[in-house]
Design an enzyme around this catalytic site. Sequence first.
Site, short mmCIF file in Angstrom:
data_model
loop_
_atom_site.label_atom_id
_atom_site.label_comp_id
_atom_site.label_asym_id
_atom_site.label_seq_id
_atom_site.Cartn_x
_atom_site.Cartn_y
_atom_site.Cartn_z
N LYS A 1 21.19 -0.83 -7.34
CA LYS A 1 20.22 -0.61 -6.20
C LYS A 1 20.04 -1.57 -5.39
O LYS A 1 19.98 -2.73 -5.63
CB LYS A 1 18.80 -0.45 -7.22
CG LYS A 1 17.65 -0.67 -6.21
CD LYS A 1 16.25 -0.44 -7.08
CE LYS A 1 15.07 -0.80 -6.16
NZ LYS A 1 13.67 -0.57 -6.76
N ASP B 1 11.36 -4.00 -0.44
CA ASP B 1 10.62 -3.00 -0.82
C ASP B 1 9.12 -3.21 -0.88
O ASP B 1 8.53 -3.94 -1.49
CB ASP B 1 10.72 -2.82 -2.36
CG ASP B 1 10.11 -1.59 -3.03
OD1 ASP B 1 9.32 -0.72 -2.18
OD2 ASP B 1 9.82 -1.47 -4.27
N LYS C 1 2.52 -1.55 -1.23
CA LYS C 1 2.19 -2.54 -2.63
C LYS C 1 0.97 -3.49 -2.06
O LYS C 1 1.11 -3.78 -0.93
CB LYS C 1 3.57 -3.38 -2.74
CG LYS C 1 4.71 -2.56 -3.50
CD LYS C 1 5.80 -3.66 -3.73
CE LYS C 1 7.05 -2.90 -4.78
NZ LYS C 1 6.72 -2.49 -5.95
N ASP D 1 14.76 -6.88 -4.44
CA ASP D 1 14.90 -5.77 -4.96
C ASP D 1 16.20 -5.03 -4.51
O ASP D 1 16.70 -3.81 -4.98
CB ASP D 1 13.76 -4.68 -4.32
CG ASP D 1 13.41 -3.60 -5.23
OD1 ASP D 1 13.48 -3.73 -6.37
OD2 ASP D 1 12.80 -2.67 -4.55
N ASP E 1 6.84 4.23 -3.63
CA ASP E 1 7.19 3.01 -4.33
C ASP E 1 8.16 3.15 -5.35
O ASP E 1 8.76 2.24 -5.72
CB ASP E 1 6.02 2.45 -4.67
CG ASP E 1 6.19 0.92 -4.76
OD1 ASP E 1 7.28 0.24 -4.35
OD2 ASP E 1 5.23 -0.04 -5.34
N GLU F 1 11.12 4.23 -5.31
CA GLU F 1 12.21 4.53 -4.43
C GLU F 1 13.55 4.34 -4.91
O GLU F 1 14.74 4.87 -4.58
CB GLU F 1 12.01 3.82 -3.02
CG GLU F 1 12.62 2.49 -3.09
CD GLU F 1 11.94 1.31 -4.03
OE1 GLU F 1 10.80 1.78 -4.46
OE2 GLU F 1 12.45 0.39 -4.45
N ARG G 1 14.78 4.95 -7.96
CA ARG G 1 15.61 5.94 -8.47
C ARG G 1 15.94 6.95 -7.53
O ARG G 1 17.12 8.00 -7.98
CB ARG G 1 14.60 6.59 -9.54
CG ARG G 1 13.24 7.10 -8.84
CD ARG G 1 12.25 7.26 -9.82
NE ARG G 1 11.51 6.04 -10.33
CZ ARG G 1 10.50 5.82 -11.01
NH1 ARG G 1 9.97 6.93 -11.55
NH2 ARG G 1 10.14 4.65 -11.21
N1 BES Z 1 10.96 -2.61 -6.91
C1 BES Z 1 9.92 -2.02 -7.67
C2 BES Z 1 10.08 -2.39 -9.33
C3 BES Z 1 9.90 -3.88 -9.42
C4 BES Z 1 8.67 -4.58 -9.80
C5 BES Z 1 10.91 -4.83 -9.31
C6 BES Z 1 8.47 -5.70 -10.01
C7 BES Z 1 10.71 -6.25 -9.73
C8 BES Z 1 9.46 -6.60 -9.81
C9 BES Z 1 10.06 -0.45 -7.88
O1 BES Z 1 10.46 -0.04 -6.65
C10 BES Z 1 8.59 -0.10 -8.01
O2 BES Z 1 7.79 -0.21 -6.99
N2 BES Z 1 8.40 0.51 -8.97
C11 BES Z 1 6.92 1.13 -9.41
C12 BES Z 1 7.24 2.35 -9.87
C13 BES Z 1 5.84 3.25 -10.18
C14 BES Z 1 5.26 3.51 -8.66
C15 BES Z 1 6.29 4.53 -10.74
C16 BES Z 1 6.60 0.18 -10.28
O3 BES Z 1 7.31 -0.37 -11.14
O4 BES Z 1 5.37 -0.02 -10.29
ZN ZN Z 2 11.99 -0.95 -5.73
ZN ZN Z 3 9.19 0.36 -5.11
#
Ligand code: BES
Ligand code: ZN
Ligand code: ZN
Length: 515
Positions: free
Chosen positions: A271, A276, A283, A294, A353, A355, A357
């Site tokens: 990824k 992000d 966020k 990210d 968010d 994104e 996947r």
């Molecule tokens: N990049 C984030 C995940 C992340 C969070 C990485 C903290 C490192 C530290 C990812 O894209 C994300 O935002 N995931 C969301 C998914 C949710 C919206 C289903 C998450 O984990 O909150």
């Molecule tokens: Zn992310």
């Molecule tokens: Zn995200």
Amino acid sequence: MEIQTSSGRFAEADVWALAVAVFKDEKADEGFLKDLDAAAGGLVRAVLESEELKGKEGETAYLHLSPSGGGIKAKRLLLVGVGERADYRAAQVSQFAGAAVRALRSRSVKTVGLVPRLEGADAALVASASVEGAVMGLFEPDKYRTIEKEERAVERLVVVVEGADGGALRRGAERGRIVGESANFTRDLANEPGAYMTPTIMAERAQGLANEFGLEIDVLDQPRIEQEGMGAFLSVARGSDQPPKMMVLKYMPDGKTGIEDGEDYLALVGKGITFDTGGISIKPSENMELMKYDMTGGATVLGVMRAVAQLKPPIPVLGVVPATENMPSGKATKPGDVVRAMTGKTIEVINTDAEGRLILADAVAYAKKLGATRVIDMATLTGAVSIALGDVNTGILGTDQELIDEVIESGREVGEKFWQLPLDKEYTKQIKSDIADIKNVGGRKAGTITAAAFIKEFADGISWAHLDIAGTAWGDEAKPFRAKGPTGVAVRTLLNFIERASRRAAVNGGSGGEK
Ligand code: BES
Ligand code: ZN
Ligand code: ZN
């Protein structure tokens, strides 16, 4: 840093400071420490008897050796606790080396001798672990500091393994340098602010390493990404002014020109979200600056490919890195939009968010299109994985238990921990959409698993494992053996995985052997 090895006596090493591993509750009146203590004029015994150092992992004691010249050529002795002797392996050697060079650099030492003391082990393995640990230990994420920057450097490192085969030591040290520098390459990319690590710049860095080390590379720009029909990837890039890039790096062993039908072909997919923000599902601002990392999954793929190009294993390896920002704008994808992935599957984007996947769906499909039969993807994919496993274990899931077990074992050997989470088909129910084939989030429950279940939809027909490095790719605190910040997690594991697969391929008479 100049890197040397020695099979001679520790006492003869021509360095300012000698660092020696000391086991938990080890006594100074027997074995190696007895020799050391005699050469150091009784100083080691004094330190151990006073319990100034008990040999716990990461403990250090810094000793000034007699200026009139005792039995040791070095001027200083650093004792480094390494924990239980029974648990001491290559992984602990690497941490010993990291802790030693960090402690010595902080005392402005420029020439260091390491005495790792993994007696009876393969000399190449010991040298490799020592050098990779030292190289990684010296990494500092302070590139943009102009004050209080770490300006000191260890200029020369000598790994001392008495009586070892010189050739094996040198080979191991060279491998360790390549692995350590490649992990630091990954850490350096991960550490860059979003403004300095856009998809275009990341692709330039990939091009740079491909040129430097001789890898085939193809960077797909937006028109080609469109031609390939990568609607999931493009839906993430839509909100950004920065054009997306899909980096494809190919390593072929010498003399091999292509992949034959049915041949085993390993792909690493990472990824590469260079920043992000969350997109329209934006966020909160607290800690958002960290979302520069990210793209660590993608940087991990680049770091591994950088090392592979130099280590030249006998099996081919493909690297695929989709890179884009995830930004809100008037053009951005909105919650509720439906997008069409390269495979034709339709996806309802519930949360912009989620994104990672989306871009991995098309990247995994593209790796498959290029002939990959085994895919390991890696991503800072879910906050949920840190809730489940903290910063200790990387989450691993997938469809091929043998592949998963092999990654876990490869990690164990180099000191990186992985913990498998289940991926039963029941979890896929959570990502069913009312209006499309699937949706990109599965509710609050089992967030790491439903994210993997989503990617699984694009990995049918191949052997697949997924690493969620969101909790382990960034260290919030410094450790004795490494700085805080990007950890380079999984680079060493994957290189060990590739080398283990190479040894098996050799035993089976060529790369087309065991799956
Ligand atoms: N990049 C984030 C995940 C992340 C969070 C990485 C903290 C490192 C530290 C990812 O894209 C994300 O935002 N995931 C969301 C998914 C949710 C919206 C289903 C998450 O984990 O909150
Ligand atoms: Zn992310
Ligand atoms: Zn995200």
